[in-house]
Scaffold this motif. Structure first.
Motif, PDB file in Angstrom:
ATOM      1  N   GLN B 237      16.478  45.347  20.470  1.00 14.66           N
ATOM      2  CA  GLN B 237      17.772  45.614  19.832  1.00 14.66           C
ATOM      3  C   GLN B 237      17.571  46.783  18.871  1.00 14.66           C
ATOM      4  OE1 GLN B 237      20.864  44.238  20.351  1.00 14.66           O
ATOM      5  NE2 GLN B 237      19.840  43.292  22.112  1.00 14.66           N
ATOM      6  N   ILE B 238      18.241  47.880  19.136  1.00 14.19           N
ATOM      7  CA  ILE B 238      18.043  49.060  18.299  1.00 14.19           C
ATOM      8  C   ILE B 238      19.387  49.680  17.937  1.00 14.19           C
ATOM      9  CG2 ILE B 238      15.744  49.718  19.096  1.00 14.19           C
ATOM     10  CD1 ILE B 238      17.250  51.705  20.976  1.00 14.19           C
ATOM     11  N   GLU B 239      19.367  50.556  16.926  1.00 12.38           N
ATOM     12  CA  GLU B 239      20.564  51.321  16.583  1.00 12.38           C
ATOM     13  C   GLU B 239      20.424  52.710  17.162  1.00 12.38           C
ATOM     14  OE1 GLU B 239      21.736  51.172  12.517  1.00 12.38           O
ATOM     15  OE2 GLU B 239      22.573  49.160  12.892  1.00 12.38           O
ATOM     16  N   VAL B 240      21.476  53.173  17.815  1.00 14.65           N
ATOM     17  CA  VAL B 240      21.453  54.471  18.464  1.00 14.65           C
ATOM     18  C   VAL B 240      22.658  55.267  17.972  1.00 14.65           C
ATOM     19  CG1 VAL B 240      21.418  55.666  20.669  1.00 14.65           C
ATOM     20  CG2 VAL B 240      20.475  53.368  20.502  1.00 14.65           C
ATOM     21  N   ARG B 241      22.402  56.522  17.578  1.00 16.14           N
ATOM     22  CA  ARG B 241      23.512  57.384  17.179  1.00 16.14           C
ATOM     23  C   ARG B 241      23.734  58.409  18.283  1.00 16.14           C
ATOM     24  NH1 ARG B 241      26.766  57.980  13.272  1.00 16.14           N
ATOM     25  NH2 ARG B 241      27.545  60.037  12.648  1.00 16.14           N
ATOM     26  N   GLY B 242      24.985  58.592  18.676  1.00 12.34           N
ATOM     27  CA  GLY B 242      25.269  59.545  19.744  1.00 12.34           C
ATOM     28  C   GLY B 242      26.758  59.797  19.889  1.00 12.34           C
ATOM     29  N   THR B 243      27.068  60.733  20.794  1.00 17.06           N
ATOM     30  CA  THR B 243      28.462  61.102  21.025  1.00 17.06           C
ATOM     31  C   THR B 243      28.932  60.488  22.332  1.00 17.06           C
ATOM     32  OG1 THR B 243      27.697  63.234  20.186  1.00 17.06           O
ATOM     33  CG2 THR B 243      29.994  63.082  20.860  1.00 17.06           C
ATOM     34  N   PRO B 244      29.950  59.611  22.268  1.00 19.13           N
ATOM     35  CA  PRO B 244      30.388  58.943  23.488  1.00 19.13           C
ATOM     36  C   PRO B 244      31.240  59.855  24.363  1.00 19.13           C
ATOM     37  CG  PRO B 244      31.653  58.153  21.607  1.00 19.13           C
ATOM     38  CD  PRO B 244      30.663  59.140  21.076  1.00 19.13           C
ATOM     39  N   GLY B 245      31.294  59.502  25.617  1.00 15.31           N
ATOM     40  CA  GLY B 245      32.120  60.260  26.549  1.00 15.31           C
ATOM     41  C   GLY B 245      32.340  59.444  27.805  1.00 15.31           C
ATOM     42  N   HIS B 246      32.895  60.103  28.847  1.00 14.97           N
ATOM     43  CA  HIS B 246      33.152  59.431  30.113  1.00 14.97           C
ATOM     44  C   HIS B 246      32.642  60.266  31.266  1.00 14.97           C
ATOM     45  CE1 HIS B 246      35.626  55.911  29.144  1.00 14.97           C
ATOM     46  NE2 HIS B 246      36.046  56.625  28.094  1.00 14.97           N
ATOM     47  N   LEU B 247      32.151  59.625  32.283  1.00 16.09           N
ATOM     48  CA  LEU B 247      31.852  60.281  33.557  1.00 16.09           C
ATOM     49  C   LEU B 247      32.346  59.315  34.625  1.00 16.09           C
ATOM     50  CD1 LEU B 247      30.491  62.277  35.511  1.00 16.09           C
ATOM     51  CD2 LEU B 247      28.413  60.911  35.258  1.00 16.09           C
ATOM     52  N   GLY B 248      33.462  59.662  35.256  1.00 19.77           N
ATOM     53  CA  GLY B 248      34.053  58.731  36.211  1.00 19.77           C
ATOM     54  C   GLY B 248      34.328  57.417  35.500  1.00 19.77           C
ATOM     55  N   SER B 249      33.892  56.330  36.086  1.00 19.14           N
ATOM     56  CA  SER B 249      34.161  55.043  35.444  1.00 19.14           C
ATOM     57  C   SER B 249      33.039  54.621  34.500  1.00 19.14           C
ATOM     58  CB  SER B 249      34.398  53.969  36.506  1.00 19.14           C
ATOM     59  OG  SER B 249      33.303  53.923  37.386  1.00 19.14           O
ATOM     60  N   TRP B 250      32.036  55.465  34.303  1.00 20.17           N
ATOM     61  CA  TRP B 250      30.953  55.154  33.360  1.00 20.17           C
ATOM     62  C   TRP B 250      31.242  55.740  31.991  1.00 20.17           C
ATOM     63  CZ3 TRP B 250      26.611  52.181  33.459  1.00 20.17           C
ATOM     64  CH2 TRP B 250      26.204  51.678  34.706  1.00 20.17           C
ATOM     65  N   ARG B 251      30.898  55.009  30.944  1.00 17.50           N
ATOM     66  CA  ARG B 251      30.844  55.609  29.617  1.00 17.50           C
ATOM     67  C   ARG B 251      29.491  56.293  29.472  1.00 17.50           C
ATOM     68  NH1 ARG B 251      34.175  52.888  25.469  1.00 17.50           N
ATOM     69  NH2 ARG B 251      35.353  51.279  26.559  1.00 17.50           N
ATOM     70  N   THR B 252      29.471  57.381  28.741  1.00 18.48           N
ATOM     71  CA  THR B 252      28.194  58.068  28.490  1.00 18.48           C
ATOM     72  C   THR B 252      27.959  58.131  26.984  1.00 18.48           C
ATOM     73  OG1 THR B 252      29.320  60.198  28.466  1.00 18.48           O
ATOM     74  CG2 THR B 252      28.340  59.502  30.561  1.00 18.48           C
ATOM     75  N   LEU B 253      26.707  58.354  26.620  1.00 16.69           N
ATOM     76  CA  LEU B 253      26.378  58.551  25.206  1.00 16.69           C
ATOM     77  C   LEU B 253      25.322  59.646  25.129  1.00 16.69           C
ATOM     78  CD1 LEU B 253      27.081  57.243  22.409  1.00 16.69           C
ATOM     79  CD2 LEU B 253      24.921  55.994  22.624  1.00 16.69           C
ATOM     80  N   ARG B 254      25.711  60.773  24.482  1.00 17.30           N
ATOM     81  CA  ARG B 254      24.744  61.866  24.297  1.00 17.30           C
ATOM     82  C   ARG B 254      23.919  61.545  23.059  1.00 17.30           C
ATOM     83  NH1 ARG B 254      27.542  67.540  25.670  1.00 17.30           N
ATOM     84  NH2 ARG B 254      28.687  66.882  27.530  1.00 17.30           N
ATOM     85  N   ILE B 255      22.634  61.424  23.232  1.00 16.39           N
ATOM     86  CA  ILE B 255      21.788  61.063  22.091  1.00 16.39           C
ATOM     87  C   ILE B 255      20.710  62.107  21.884  1.00 16.39           C
ATOM     88  CG2 ILE B 255      22.161  58.578  22.359  1.00 16.39           C
ATOM     89  CD1 ILE B 255      19.295  58.513  23.607  1.00 16.39           C
ATOM     90  N   ASP B 256      20.281  62.212  20.666  1.00 15.79           N
ATOM     91  CA  ASP B 256      19.148  63.080  20.352  1.00 15.79           C
ATOM     92  C   ASP B 256      17.907  62.195  20.260  1.00 15.79           C
ATOM     93  OD1 ASP B 256      17.252  64.760  19.433  1.00 15.79           O
ATOM     94  OD2 ASP B 256      18.177  65.099  17.460  1.00 15.79           O
ATOM     95  N   PRO B 257      17.007  62.271  21.222  1.00 10.70           N
ATOM     96  CA  PRO B 257      15.836  61.388  21.185  1.00 10.70           C
ATOM     97  C   PRO B 257      15.035  61.565  19.906  1.00 10.70           C
ATOM     98  CG  PRO B 257      15.992  62.510  23.301  1.00 10.70           C
ATOM     99  CD  PRO B 257      17.003  63.154  22.389  1.00 10.70           C
ATOM    100  N   GLY B 258      15.191  62.717  19.235  1.00  6.96           N
ATOM    101  CA  GLY B 258      14.475  62.967  17.993  1.00  6.96           C
ATOM    102  C   GLY B 258      14.758  61.909  16.937  1.00  6.96           C
ATOM    103  N   GLN B 259      15.897  61.231  17.017  1.00  8.56           N
ATOM    104  CA  GLN B 259      16.236  60.218  16.006  1.00  8.56           C
ATOM    105  C   GLN B 259      15.269  59.031  16.040  1.00  8.56           C
ATOM    106  OE1 GLN B 259      19.781  57.595  16.983  1.00  8.56           O
ATOM    107  NE2 GLN B 259      19.976  59.086  18.642  1.00  8.56           N
ATOM    108  N   PHE B 260      14.507  58.884  17.114  1.00  2.31           N
ATOM    109  CA  PHE B 260      13.593  57.735  17.207  1.00  2.31           C
ATOM    110  C   PHE B 260      12.198  58.065  16.705  1.00  2.31           C
ATOM    111  CE2 PHE B 260      16.638  56.844  20.699  1.00  2.31           C
ATOM    112  CZ  PHE B 260      17.246  55.777  20.079  1.00  2.31           C
ATOM    113  N   LYS B 261      11.975  59.341  16.365  1.00  5.35           N
ATOM    114  CA  LYS B 261      10.604  59.711  15.997  1.00  5.35           C
ATOM    115  C   LYS B 261      10.199  59.093  14.671  1.00  5.35           C
ATOM    116  CE  LYS B 261       9.504  63.592  18.854  1.00  5.35           C
ATOM    117  NZ  LYS B 261      10.098  64.885  19.154  1.00  5.35           N
TER     118      LYS B 261
END
Ligand code: HEM
Ligand code: HEM
Ligand code: FES
Lengths: 399, 261
Positions: B237-261
């Motif tokens: 269970q983690i917290e993720v920061r990102g920008t949500p969006g849509h691709l067809g019927s999927w939701r997407t989330l653009r994330i910066d992997p750097g936030q996990f470093k």
């Protein structure tokens, strides 16, 4: 005739033991699988189900194994469980191996990395509890169990000497710690499993720990309360260091009284060697209390066919000479004894293992004879040469 | 005391079982077995939910629609009752990016794909059938009798913080049940490093979980070092920061992997 009868019943015990172990394991797997299937709408994943069923069975069996030793010291009624416990150990190793193999195959297979690396290392970190490769702890536990299973044969026992072998065996507690870590950091910490598993792991630890504690305390208490009295080694001018063991009447026929010599170094409560003083056919003989096989308590054994018979696995040693009847070759230390009136005295210096010592005979009192006969155990016909009846015990490959 | 002790039978493994041992075993053994069965039932009941994943068995089927390759290969169909977007993966623990980098021109084309469906909670996936001597290659570009329909794409302007678990979409949707949780961690790590699209599962109480296909900040598939950073987070269970969006019927989330470093 006795010989034949005994041989068959030996086989029966071992087979019965293994059948019960196998049956219990099948019962566990069947109930686990049945309940899982009955309580889910969609069918459970059969491989995951098998991984969980074998993993939990292995850890449950490990708890039972850890409790057998101390439990058998509470009551000799549990002796039959101790007798063949190596088979229980090997069975549990096989179940754990199956669990691990299924994990490697299913979770580790079908990918770009080799299964071992995939399951034990990929994307893990030793610095974090969340990403800690808990599978590695299971792997460590499995290695220890493998060591135990691989050295379980009496061949290794002979080769390594019982002391070293027993030391190796104590690493089972290390395996226990590793496996508890495996489950605690794995499924339970990951919220995959709920409160029942977590409490069971705690209950399991408490049960194992208290069994050992209580057994240990009782063991000490035995020495204190005279069930195994500390031998009186105070200088007695006419006794030349011999110690008084008690009176003949304290010792049941064919049974022993165990005395504990004070430790040669250090003060009480440090205990020295234990000597088992047997009474047999109007004579008194003394041997070490430590069985040459795996250190079982010979003093809790019984003289059968003229041989001290160990309560653990039934190894036998002549009560007068400490030698296993042919074809066996094990020997144990004997001690010189004498009886003054009805008082038994033992020379605390052990004789080389296998040294014959004439029993110290005493005058029978009217109620001595046959008073302590045990109706349950086959007894040798006194008209038969006893030594001919002896080579009964199991020295077959055991595991 | 001595007498009491001597009257008890003495157990020797290879001799007859004394009566008192037999009586004891006859009573104790059934109790012990009942306890064992009870323990088995308790542990079985304590298992996590198996989930509602589904994996089609039997012969592979044909799916038709528009394929898009970024961030991960997806087939968008319009034929069914509702438009559906199928993630495309290979057999085993591999994504299908490698297959399609060899045919970049296919992006946006109308195609036919032979495979088997996986789905869970309305999220869908196709496992592409392997090459087959009789059936030919599993992916074929269809003649465009009508223009391919570009899938719905949009991105929200603002970043959000979500709490959830990163799973590998293939196992989670039905290849393995439950396909989530720490027990499945090693497998999920293997899948995601093999190119199976990572999905963030966000649960809020009893409401249906919400799924986000994770992409890099530029909206492309996570790979290389960006993906490696993600691996230790999987199945927790983690917290993720990102920008949500849509691709067809999927939701997407653009994330910066750097936030996990
Ligand atoms: C596989 C072959 C095995 C054999 C031959 C075997 C048999 C024995 C025996 C007879 C002893 C020494 C007697 C004693 O001091 O109590 C012993 C010690 C012990 N073994 Fe094993 N065992 C085997 C495997 C295992 C395994 C796999 C485990 C655990 C998973 C295990 C658990 C123990 C424990 C707990 C002790 C020491 C406790 C005690 O002294 O009572 N054994 N084993
Ligand atoms: C190479 C050795 C091992 C590996 C790789 C391994 C791996 C795993 C994995 C991946 C799980 C999670 C399974 C799931 O929830 O789907 C698991 C669970 C478990 N393992 Fe192991 N394991 C190993 C050895 C052992 C051993 C030696 C024991 C016990 C003696 C053991 C007992 C358990 C138990 C009790 C669980 C919990 C099962 C559950 O959550 O339902 N494992 N193991
Ligand atoms: S310890 Fe095995 S027979 Fe004595």
């Amino acid at each position: 005739m006795t010989n034949r009868f005994v041989w068959v019943s030996w086989n029966r015990h071992k087979r019965a033991y293994d059948a019960v172990v196998l049956g219990a394991m099948v019962l566990y797997l069947a109930v686990f699988t049945g309940v899982s299937i009955a309580t889910t709408e969609a069918a459970p994943d059969p491989m995951v189900l098998a991984i969980r069923a074998t993993g939990t069975l292995a850890i449950v069996t490990l708890h039972i194994i850890l409790c057998i030793g101390p439990l058998a010291r509470f009551s000799d009624r549990l002796a039959p469980i101790l007798y063949n416990r190596r088979h229980l150990g090997v069975s549990m190793f096989c179940v754990a191996l199956l669990h691990a193999a299924l994990v490697l195959l299913y979770y580790g297979g079908f990918g770009a990395v080799n299964p071992v690396e995939a399951v034990l290392l990929e994307g893990r970190s030793f610095a974090s509890i969340d990403a800690f490769p808990y599978e590695l702890l299971g792997f460590g536990g499995l290695l220890v169990l493998f060591l135990l299973a691989a050295t379980s044969h009496d061949f290794w026992l002979d080769l390594l000497r019982p002391q070293v072998w027993k030391w190796i065996h104590m690493s089972v507690y290390g395996a226990y710690a590793l496996v508890v870590g495996h489950v605690a950091l794995g499924s339970i910490a990951g919220d995959d499993r709920g409160s029942i598993s977590f409490s069971l792991l705690g209950v399991g630890f408490v049960v194992v720990a208290s069994c050992h504690l209580v057994a240990g305390i009782r063991e000490l208490a035995c020495d204190e309360t005279g069930k195994r009295p500390l031998a009186d080694q105070t200088e007695h001018p006419d006794r030349e260091g011999w110690v008084e063991v008690g009176v003949v009447d304290d010792i049941p026929e064919d049974r022993a009284r165990v005395v504990c010599l004070a430790a040669s170094t250090g003060a009480p409560p440090l205990r020295g060697e234990r000597i088992a003083v047997f009474r047999h056919h109007g004579g008194i003989s003394a041997v070490t209390n430590v069985c040459a096989h795996q250190g079982g308590p010979l003093g809790e054994g019984k003289v059968i066919n003229g041989c001290v018979t160990c309560p653990w696995h039934g190894y036998q040693f002549g009560v007068e000479d400490g030698q296993s009847p042919p074809p066996y070759t094990e020997t144990i230390a004997t001690y010189r004894v004498r009886v003054e009136g009805r008082t038994v005295l033992v020379d605390p210096k052990p004789l080389p293992p296998g040294t014959r010592v004439e029993p110290a005979f005493f005058e029978a009192s009217p109620h001595d004879e046959r008073l302590f006969e045990d109706p349950d155990v086959e007894r040798a016909d006194p008209s038969v040469d006893e030594s001919a009846d002896l080579p009964l015990r199991d020295k077959e490959p055991d595991a | 005391m001595s007498e009491e002790r001597s009257e008890r039978g003495f157990y020797v493994g290879y001799a007859a079982l004394p009566r008192r041992h037999r009586v004891f075993l006859l009573i104790a053994l059934p109790i012990a077995l009942a306890g064992l069965a009870l323990g088995a039932a308790g542990l079985a009941l304590d298992q996590p939910d198996w989930g509602t994943g589904f994996w089609e068995t039997g012969a592979a089927r044909e799916f038709r629609g528009t394929i898009t390759l970024e961030p991960y290969p997806v087939l968008h169909t319009t034929g069914g009752e509702v438009p559906a977007s199928y993630l495309l993966v290979e057999m085993g623990k591999f994504g299908s990016a490698d297959r399609f980098t060899k045919m970049p021109e296919i992006d946006g084309a109308t195609v036919s794909i032979r495979g088997r469906e996986l789905h869970r909670d309305g999220r869908r996936m196709i496992e592409i059938d392997p090459d087959h001597p009789a059936l030919g290659p599993p992916v074929a570009v269809l003649p465009a009798d009508r223009p391919a329909v570009p899938p719905h794409r949009e991105n929200a302007p603002d970043a959000v913080t979500l709490r959830g678990e990163i799973v590998d979409s293939k196992c989670y949707l039905g290849a393995m049940k439950p396909g989530a949780g720490r027990g499945h961690k090693a497998c999920a790590t293997l899948c995601i490093s093999g190119g199976i699209p990572p999905v963030l599962v966000v649960r809020d109480g009893d409401a249906a979980p919400v799924y986000y296909l994770l992409t890099d900040p530029g909206g492309e598939g996570l790979s290389g070092s960006g993906l490696s950073v993600l691996l230790p987070m999987i199945a927790e269970q983690i917290e993720v920061r990102g920008t949500p969006g849509h691709l067809g019927s999927w939701r997407t989330l653009r994330i910066d992997p750097g936030q996990f470093k």
